[in-house]
Design a protein around this motif. Structure first.
Motif, PDB file in Angstrom:
ATOM      1  N   LEU B 173       0.833  -1.201   0.000  1.00  0.00           N
ATOM      2  CA  LEU B 173       0.000   0.000   0.000  1.00  0.00           C
ATOM      3  C   LEU B 173       0.873   1.258   0.000  1.00  0.00           C
ATOM      4  CD1 LEU B 173      -2.933   0.945   0.202  1.00  0.00           C
ATOM      5  CD2 LEU B 173      -2.721   0.836   2.671  1.00  0.00           C
ATOM      6  N   GLN B 174       1.914   1.196   0.799  1.00  0.00           N
ATOM      7  CA  GLN B 174       2.878   2.296   0.900  1.00  0.00           C
ATOM      8  C   GLN B 174       3.494   2.567  -0.471  1.00  0.00           C
ATOM      9  OE1 GLN B 174       3.415   3.933   3.505  1.00  0.00           O
ATOM     10  NE2 GLN B 174       5.477   4.733   3.564  1.00  0.00           N
ATOM     11  N   TRP B 175       3.857   1.490  -1.145  1.00  0.00           N
ATOM     12  CA  TRP B 175       4.484   1.607  -2.464  1.00  0.00           C
ATOM     13  C   TRP B 175       3.496   2.191  -3.466  1.00  0.00           C
ATOM     14  CZ3 TRP B 175       3.666  -0.248  -7.375  1.00  0.00           C
ATOM     15  CH2 TRP B 175       4.743  -0.112  -8.268  1.00  0.00           C
ATOM     16  N   LEU B 176       2.255   1.681  -3.404  1.00  0.00           N
ATOM     17  CA  LEU B 176       1.212   2.122  -4.319  1.00  0.00           C
ATOM     18  C   LEU B 176       0.940   3.620  -4.153  1.00  0.00           C
ATOM     19  CD1 LEU B 176      -0.360   0.350  -6.319  1.00  0.00           C
ATOM     20  CD2 LEU B 176      -2.252   0.313  -4.704  1.00  0.00           C
ATOM     21  N   THR B 177       0.908   4.068  -2.907  1.00  0.00           N
ATOM     22  CA  THR B 177       0.654   5.481  -2.640  1.00  0.00           C
ATOM     23  C   THR B 177       1.790   6.333  -3.180  1.00  0.00           C
ATOM     24  OG1 THR B 177      -0.368   4.735  -0.607  1.00  0.00           O
ATOM     25  CG2 THR B 177      -0.068   7.083  -0.835  1.00  0.00           C
ATOM     26  N   ALA B 178       3.018   5.826  -3.069  1.00  0.00           N
ATOM     27  CA  ALA B 178       4.175   6.597  -3.522  1.00  0.00           C
ATOM     28  C   ALA B 178       4.293   6.602  -5.050  1.00  0.00           C
ATOM     29  CB  ALA B 178       5.447   6.032  -2.898  1.00  0.00           C
ATOM     30  N   HIS B 179       3.759   5.559  -5.704  1.00  0.00           N
ATOM     31  CA  HIS B 179       3.984   5.438  -7.142  1.00  0.00           C
ATOM     32  C   HIS B 179       2.757   5.704  -7.998  1.00  0.00           C
ATOM     33  CE1 HIS B 179       7.584   3.534  -5.581  1.00  0.00           C
ATOM     34  NE2 HIS B 179       8.134   3.843  -6.726  1.00  0.00           N
ATOM     35  N   THR B 180       1.707   6.235  -7.426  1.00  0.00           N
ATOM     36  CA  THR B 180       0.559   6.612  -8.245  1.00  0.00           C
ATOM     37  C   THR B 180       0.283   8.088  -8.028  1.00  0.00           C
ATOM     38  OG1 THR B 180      -0.904   5.897  -6.454  1.00  0.00           O
ATOM     39  CG2 THR B 180      -0.577   4.360  -8.259  1.00  0.00           C
ATOM     40  N   ASP B 181      -0.386   8.686  -9.003  1.00  0.00           N
ATOM     41  CA  ASP B 181      -0.608  10.126  -8.932  1.00  0.00           C
ATOM     42  C   ASP B 181      -1.955  10.491  -8.320  1.00  0.00           C
ATOM     43  OD1 ASP B 181       1.781  10.883  -9.852  1.00  0.00           O
ATOM     44  OD2 ASP B 181       1.211  10.959 -11.956  1.00  0.00           O
ATOM     45  N   THR B 182      -2.702   9.473  -7.872  1.00  0.00           N
ATOM     46  CA  THR B 182      -4.032   9.763  -7.352  1.00  0.00           C
ATOM     47  C   THR B 182      -3.941  10.375  -5.956  1.00  0.00           C
ATOM     48  OG1 THR B 182      -4.077   7.507  -6.582  1.00  0.00           O
ATOM     49  CG2 THR B 182      -5.282   7.979  -8.587  1.00  0.00           C
ATOM     50  N   TYR B 183      -5.074  10.757  -5.407  1.00  0.00           N
ATOM     51  CA  TYR B 183      -5.126  11.249  -4.038  1.00  0.00           C
ATOM     52  C   TYR B 183      -4.757  10.110  -3.092  1.00  0.00           C
ATOM     53  CZ  TYR B 183      -7.696  15.022  -6.164  1.00  0.00           C
ATOM     54  OH  TYR B 183      -8.055  16.063  -6.962  1.00  0.00           O
ATOM     55  N   GLY B 184      -4.309  10.475  -1.916  1.00  0.00           N
ATOM     56  CA  GLY B 184      -3.815   9.486  -0.974  1.00  0.00           C
ATOM     57  C   GLY B 184      -4.799   8.395  -0.608  1.00  0.00           C
ATOM     58  N   ASP B 185      -6.108   8.711  -0.637  1.00  0.00           N
ATOM     59  CA  ASP B 185      -7.045   7.699  -0.152  1.00  0.00           C
ATOM     60  C   ASP B 185      -7.533   6.749  -1.244  1.00  0.00           C
ATOM     61  OD1 ASP B 185      -8.495   9.632  -1.347  1.00  0.00           O
ATOM     62  OD2 ASP B 185      -9.971   9.873   0.247  1.00  0.00           O
ATOM     63  N   VAL B 186      -7.189   7.012  -2.502  1.00  0.00           N
ATOM     64  CA  VAL B 186      -7.635   6.114  -3.572  1.00  0.00           C
ATOM     65  C   VAL B 186      -6.978   4.729  -3.465  1.00  0.00           C
ATOM     66  CG1 VAL B 186      -7.675   5.744  -6.067  1.00  0.00           C
ATOM     67  CG2 VAL B 186      -8.342   7.951  -5.123  1.00  0.00           C
ATOM     68  N   PRO B 187      -5.641   4.649  -3.350  1.00  0.00           N
ATOM     69  CA  PRO B 187      -5.032   3.314  -3.176  1.00  0.00           C
ATOM     70  C   PRO B 187      -5.563   2.618  -1.924  1.00  0.00           C
ATOM     71  CG  PRO B 187      -3.342   4.945  -3.600  1.00  0.00           C
ATOM     72  CD  PRO B 187      -4.621   5.700  -3.397  1.00  0.00           C
ATOM     73  N   ILE B 188      -5.871   3.391  -0.887  1.00  0.00           N
ATOM     74  CA  ILE B 188      -6.382   2.819   0.356  1.00  0.00           C
ATOM     75  C   ILE B 188      -7.741   2.165   0.121  1.00  0.00           C
ATOM     76  CG2 ILE B 188      -7.266   3.446   2.660  1.00  0.00           C
ATOM     77  CD1 ILE B 188      -4.947   5.328   2.957  1.00  0.00           C
ATOM     78  N   ALA B 189      -8.616   2.880  -0.606  1.00  0.00           N
ATOM     79  CA  ALA B 189      -9.940   2.327  -0.893  1.00  0.00           C
ATOM     80  C   ALA B 189      -9.829   1.080  -1.762  1.00  0.00           C
ATOM     81  CB  ALA B 189     -10.807   3.381  -1.582  1.00  0.00           C
ATOM     82  N   ILE B 190      -8.920   1.128  -2.745  1.00  0.00           N
ATOM     83  CA  ILE B 190      -8.763  -0.023  -3.646  1.00  0.00           C
ATOM     84  C   ILE B 190      -8.264  -1.236  -2.866  1.00  0.00           C
ATOM     85  CG2 ILE B 190      -7.417  -0.918  -5.591  1.00  0.00           C
ATOM     86  CD1 ILE B 190      -7.530   1.974  -6.736  1.00  0.00           C
ATOM     87  N   ARG B 267      17.356  15.252   7.080  1.00  0.00           N
ATOM     88  CA  ARG B 267      17.955  13.992   6.616  1.00  0.00           C
ATOM     89  C   ARG B 267      17.533  12.786   7.446  1.00  0.00           C
ATOM     90  NH1 ARG B 267      18.270  17.361   3.164  1.00  0.00           N
ATOM     91  NH2 ARG B 267      20.084  17.756   1.851  1.00  0.00           N
ATOM     92  N   LEU B 268      16.283  12.808   7.894  1.00  0.00           N
ATOM     93  CA  LEU B 268      15.711  11.603   8.483  1.00  0.00           C
ATOM     94  C   LEU B 268      15.290  10.698   7.325  1.00  0.00           C
ATOM     95  CD1 LEU B 268      15.506  12.928  11.305  1.00  0.00           C
ATOM     96  CD2 LEU B 268      13.209  12.034  11.450  1.00  0.00           C
ATOM     97  N   ASN B 269      15.391   9.411   7.522  1.00  0.00           N
ATOM     98  CA  ASN B 269      14.974   8.485   6.483  1.00  0.00           C
ATOM     99  C   ASN B 269      13.447   8.324   6.556  1.00  0.00           C
ATOM    100  OD1 ASN B 269      14.622   6.469   4.644  1.00  0.00           O
ATOM    101  ND2 ASN B 269      16.320   5.217   5.386  1.00  0.00           N
ATOM    102  N   VAL B 270      12.768   9.297   5.957  1.00  0.00           N
ATOM    103  CA  VAL B 270      11.314   9.384   6.094  1.00  0.00           C
ATOM    104  C   VAL B 270      10.620   8.131   5.553  1.00  0.00           C
ATOM    105  CG1 VAL B 270       9.269  10.679   5.377  1.00  0.00           C
ATOM    106  CG2 VAL B 270      11.322  11.892   6.083  1.00  0.00           C
ATOM    107  N   GLY B 271      11.104   7.633   4.412  1.00  0.00           N
ATOM    108  CA  GLY B 271      10.498   6.439   3.817  1.00  0.00           C
ATOM    109  C   GLY B 271      10.545   5.239   4.759  1.00  0.00           C
ATOM    110  N   TRP B 272      11.676   5.072   5.424  1.00  0.00           N
ATOM    111  CA  TRP B 272      11.843   3.962   6.359  1.00  0.00           C
ATOM    112  C   TRP B 272      10.870   4.077   7.523  1.00  0.00           C
ATOM    113  CZ3 TRP B 272      13.092  -0.598   8.150  1.00  0.00           C
ATOM    114  CH2 TRP B 272      13.344  -0.779   9.511  1.00  0.00           C
ATOM    115  N   TYR B 273      10.769   5.281   8.110  1.00  0.00           N
ATOM    116  CA  TYR B 273       9.887   5.441   9.273  1.00  0.00           C
ATOM    117  C   TYR B 273       8.417   5.321   8.877  1.00  0.00           C
ATOM    118  CZ  TYR B 273      14.007   6.558  11.900  1.00  0.00           C
ATOM    119  OH  TYR B 273      15.225   6.460  12.499  1.00  0.00           O
ATOM    120  N   ASN B 274       8.085   5.793   7.657  1.00  0.00           N
ATOM    121  CA  ASN B 274       6.712   5.601   7.186  1.00  0.00           C
ATOM    122  C   ASN B 274       6.385   4.120   7.056  1.00  0.00           C
ATOM    123  OD1 ASN B 274       5.622   8.142   7.020  1.00  0.00           O
ATOM    124  ND2 ASN B 274       6.458   8.536   4.982  1.00  0.00           N
ATOM    125  N   SER B 275       7.318   3.363   6.483  1.00  0.00           N
ATOM    126  CA  SER B 275       7.089   1.920   6.323  1.00  0.00           C
ATOM    127  C   SER B 275       6.964   1.255   7.684  1.00  0.00           C
ATOM    128  CB  SER B 275       8.241   1.280   5.551  1.00  0.00           C
ATOM    129  OG  SER B 275       8.386   1.894   4.309  1.00  0.00           O
TER     130      SER B 275
END
Lengths: 264, 373
Positions: B173-190, B267-275
């Protein structure tokens, strides 16, 4: 093997002799898909400089600022932060950044002024505990921007100007060398705005390098010592006096723009 | 509570007038934080006691001395349960399944609001709901895996599979949100709909193909009867892991929650902490599923922190109040459900909603906000 060592030392010597700018952009281009936002920009920000970035809406100002501090990687060209490639720059605490409308965040999220300022120490502390030195740095920063008495208040109870001071204090607590501010005084009343710019002047006089985006030409040119006028490409980069004498603003904003009548 | 309310209102009124009586503010603030820390201490003690219960329950399964220690320990909890029974005039709290349900509830009431506080303010409130559905698909997959491998298909095994599936889905889901141009909640709903679709298909197919009995209703709506010793043990381990991760990464989570861009610049590793945060959410969801049910799990992540956000003046206070409100919801909900013989999940979430509405009523936060600007 000896060749490599020789090359390495020569490079080191060159680096040492070379004067290091806070920020250096060399022919930088960045686009979103097919849309070019910033094209062929070369400029450098010296340590201790106060640079104002000016340009019409959608001219790529924020993109340029993001490129400078490594939030975006250029499609072409090189950005250096304190001599290092911005993408590889690791001294996070040296740059204090306040995003556009960053101060709105406190509206929904309960967070106190002191907690916000303490974030400046997080890059120093990493995973270890916040120590006495960190707390002392926070108190100094709160005192420096004059919000010690507000330290325990939730941010949403502060005025726009007080919130901006909180974010500046966060950068000071980090012991940042470069402040990058994106339209910091949007939503701040006129008096607080003047006081805020006076504070920036003081910090700059104490050696802080500042880069800021400001849409108000008058207030910008009163305070900064260098202006970069941008509309996708750089129309002018030089000291404030030379900017005011130049035609950069007409060119960047377009000759028939209403903004001109007011300022020229 | 009413004393606290009055102080809160006075405090905001003072602030608005910008004429704060510092001494009054300080003393009421001290009383308030004193009470909060007292509540936190009680919650902490309760959580440790419940962890001990789970450990005794586990030791019971061993022969020899550890088994004897386990039995003695567990009997002490049963006696405590009898005391509660005599106080409430019931005859349920001494039963081992009830004890396990209370233990699970208390631990879930600690870890879910703790993670939820970050999720709510990252504007990721719905991710818990989605991951609950993927966890449900995980349970369905677990039935098939257990059937295919000839395992018993116990709740513990199913939850373990659900944990893996849900954590993988969280990262997807994290990857999908980062790699699609839709609003944040679209990948979540899918993802939400997609995983539930998988679950319905796998369950129908698995029921015919493998002889593993699974109480779908219990997983959907939450049922203390499905909480086995293994299930409670899993929750205990997950709680310890989640609380430890929050403690270790508190600064980083707070920074990315409050100001993600500045955290990137620092320079926090934001991607890591989000995951890490979404995987922790998956862990919490799987842990909470037995007692709350798939459909209500998100409530435990969101409601206590939402209520706490109305009242708290700092992030630390937000975390303390979230855990307190979560704990009160769990205990009140469980007791009510047991007394009235109704499902836990609904009772716990409804208790949380009552706390939330009360918090909104007393805080006047939104009103205060508007007049400041």
């Amino acid at each position: 093997m000896p060749d490599i060592i020789t090359l390495f030392t020569i490079e080191q010597i060159v680096q040492n002799r070379e004067h290091v700018s806070a920020v250096e952009l060399n022919d930088v281009t960045f686009g979103y898909g097919d849309t070019v936002a910033v094209e062929g920009v070369s400029l450098s920000v010296e340590e201790g400089e106060f640079l104002g970035i000016l340009g019409p809406n959608g001219s790529g100002k924020t993109t340029l600022l993001h490129l400078m501090i490594g939030l975006k990687q250029p499609n072409r060209g090189v950005v250096r932060l304190f001599g290092q490639r911005a993408a590889e720059f690791e001294d996070g605490e040296r740059v204090g950044y306040v995003a556009q409308r960053a101060t709105d965040r406190g509206d929904a999220m309960p967070i106190s002024v002191r907690e916000t300022v303490l974030m400046g120490r997080f890059p120093h502390a990493g995973h270890s505990r916040i120590g006495g030195e960190d707390r002392a740095a926070v108190e100094r920063a709160l005192d420096r921007v004059g919000i010690t008495d507000l330290a325990d208040r939730p941010i949403d109870r502060l005025s726009g100007g007080q919130r901006q001071r909180t974010f500046i204090a966060r950068a000071l607590a980090a012991e940042a060398d470069l402040l990058a501010l994106d339209e910091p005084t949007v939503g701040v009343d006129v008096d607080s705005r003047t006081a805020f710019y006076d504070l920036l002047d003081e910090l700059n006089a104490e050696g802080m390098t500042i880069v800021l985006i400001e849409h108000d030409v008058d207030i910008l040119t009163t305070h900064v010592d260098t202006v970069a006028c941008l509309n996708r490409r750089l129309y002018h980069h030089g000291d404030t006096a030379s900017f005011l004498e130049s035609d950069a603003i007409e060119e960047a904003y377009g000759r028939r723009s209403g903004v001109l009548d007011h300022h020229v | 509570m009413s004393q606290d309310t009055a102080d809160q209102t006075d405090e905001s009124a003072d602030t608005l007038a910008d004429d704060v009586g510092p001494n009054r503010l300080l003393s009421s603030g001290r009383l308030r934080s004193g009470l909060e820390y007292l509540g936190l201490g009680v919650t902490g003690a309760l959580a440790v006691a419940m962890l001990a219960l789970v450990v005794f329950d586990w030791l019971q399964t061993f022969p020899g001395t550890p088994g004897a220690v386990g039995e003695t320990g567990f009997e002490a909890y049963e006696s405590a349960g009898r005391v509660v029974d005599s106080l409430l005039g019931t005859n349920v709290f001494w039963v081992s399944t009830t004890l396990r349900a209370v233990a699970t509830g208390v631990l879930v009431g600690v870890m879910a609001p703790l993670v939820g506080a970050f999720l709510v303010h990252r504007q990721m409130a719905l991710i818990g709901e989605t991951l609950a559905h993927t966890a449900f698909a995980g349970v369905a997959v677990g039935v098939v895996v257990a059937g295919a491998l000839g395992l018993s298909g116990s709740a513990g095994q199913l939850l373990l599979v659900a944990l893996v599936v849900s954590a993988a889905a969280a990262l997807g889901l994290q990857w999908l949100t980062a790699h699609t141009d839709t609003y944040g909640d679209v990948p979540i709903a899918i993802t939400l709909a997609g995983s539930f679709a998988v679950a319905t298909l796998v369950i129908s197919w698995g029921e015919g193909a493998f002889p593993v009995a699974i109480d779908i209703r219990a997983f959907l709506f939450g049922d203390s009867a499905i909480i086995t010793a293994g299930g409670a043990r899993l929750v205990a381990v997950l709680t310890v892991v989640v609380v430890a991760l929050v403690v270790v990464n508190y600064k980083q989570f707070l920074f990315i929650t409050f100001d993600e861009q500045a955290a990137r610049v620092a320079r926090l590793n934001v991607g890591w902490y989000n995951s890490l945060l979404v995987v922790m959410t998956a862990v919490v969801v799987v842990g909470s599923m037995q007692i709350l049910g798939v459909i209500l799990v998100a409530g435990m992540l969101v409601i206590p922190s939402a209520a706490a956000s109305q009242l708290a003046g700092s992030f630390r206070e937000l975390l303390v109040l979230s855990v307190l409100f979560g704990q009160v919801s769990v205990l009140a909900g469980l007791v009510f459900a047991l007394l009235a013989d109704l499902p836990n999940g609904g009772a716990i979430i409804l208790a949380g909603v009552c706390i939330y509405l009360a918090a909104v009523a007393v805080s006047g936060r939104s009103a205060g906000q508007l007049s400041v600007h």
